[in-house]
Design an enzyme around this catalytic site. Structure first.
Site, short mmCIF file in Angstrom:
data_model
loop_
_atom_site.label_atom_id
_atom_site.label_comp_id
_atom_site.label_asym_id
_atom_site.label_seq_id
_atom_site.Cartn_x
_atom_site.Cartn_y
_atom_site.Cartn_z
N ASN A 32 45.32 -70.29 -97.82
CA ASN A 32 43.32 -69.26 -98.39
C ASN A 32 43.35 -68.13 -97.44
O ASN A 32 44.06 -66.98 -97.44
CB ASN A 32 42.41 -70.67 -97.98
CG ASN A 32 41.07 -70.74 -98.85
OD1 ASN A 32 41.37 -69.92 -99.21
ND2 ASN A 32 41.49 -72.13 -98.98
N HIS B 171 51.36 -61.08 -75.12
CA HIS B 171 51.67 -60.27 -74.33
C HIS B 171 52.18 -60.23 -72.84
O HIS B 171 51.94 -61.61 -72.48
CB HIS B 171 50.86 -58.67 -73.35
CG HIS B 171 50.22 -57.97 -75.43
ND1 HIS B 171 50.85 -57.08 -75.29
CD2 HIS B 171 49.57 -58.76 -75.92
CE1 HIS B 171 50.41 -56.58 -76.12
NE2 HIS B 171 49.72 -57.82 -76.73
N LYS C 51 44.05 -88.61 -83.81
CA LYS C 51 44.40 -89.82 -84.36
C LYS C 51 45.70 -89.68 -85.08
O LYS C 51 46.05 -89.28 -85.30
CB LYS C 51 43.15 -90.99 -85.15
CG LYS C 51 43.18 -90.06 -86.20
CD LYS C 51 41.44 -90.53 -87.39
CE LYS C 51 41.85 -89.62 -88.59
NZ LYS C 51 40.31 -90.51 -89.59
#
Length: 188
Positions: free
Chosen positions: A87, A117, A183
């Protein structure tokens, strides 16, 4: 000694003062040029796939959709399966390697970050990269961040806004900061 790209993908500390760092920097500049081309004017899906193929150095399957804008710092370590949907406004920091397997969905503003880093202040400008793998049919919700070295398991869901710091097992839903198990996904 292996080349800097192999050392980078294997998780070795890479300094901007490494004599081979200009090789990485050259590809960073190429990625900036291609992403600027992707993002500055409208392109249809075929044109986006063509530009993305140039960016990654591999052919992007016709079933994959990449929405504008898209951001990356490198591009050459992105590997996309079939029927992937990316998207709008996603960012891939891909020097460690990003693999999206078949049927992966990414919501808007998802950040996949493979490079970090060094913790030691003396080496802070150096980077360490670890791969990200998003397995088949996984879905990462809007504004989620996936950090270096994480695998998202098959069919799993990362809730919107989550920060994923550890592997996500297959067929589970995780959410929060840091993301935690919510879940199991069951077939209904």
């Amino acid at each position: 000694m292996s080349d800097i790209f192999d050392r980078d993908r294997s998780g070795e500390l890479i300094s901007i003062h490494d004599p081979d760092y200009p090789k990485i920097y050259k590809l960073i500049q190429e990625a900036h040029r291609i992403t600027a081309e992707i993002n500055t004017v409208f392109h249809d899906e075929d044109e986006i796939r063509q530009l993305f193929s140039e960016l990654t150095g591999s052919v992007i399957d016709e079933t994959t959709v990449i929405c504008q804008p898209f951001y990356t710092d490198f591009g050459k370590n992105i590997h996309l399966g079939k029927n992937v949907f990316i998207n709008t406004a996603c960012t891939f920091i891909d020097r460690g390697g990003i693999t999206l397997e078949d049927h992966v969905l990414l919501g808007p503003n998802v950040n996949l970050i493979t490079t970090n880093h060094a913790f030691n202040p003396a080496d802070r400008r150096s980077t360490i990269s670890k791969p990200i793998r998003v397995c088949e049919n996984a879905w990462i919700g809007a504004c989620a961040i996936v950090l270096p070295g994480v695998t998202i398991g098959k069919n799993s869901i990362v809730a919107a806004g989550s920060v994923v710091t550890k592997d996500v097992p297959a067929d589970t839903v995780v959410g929060g900061n840091p993301a935690k198990f919510l879940k199991h996904i069951s077939e209904e």
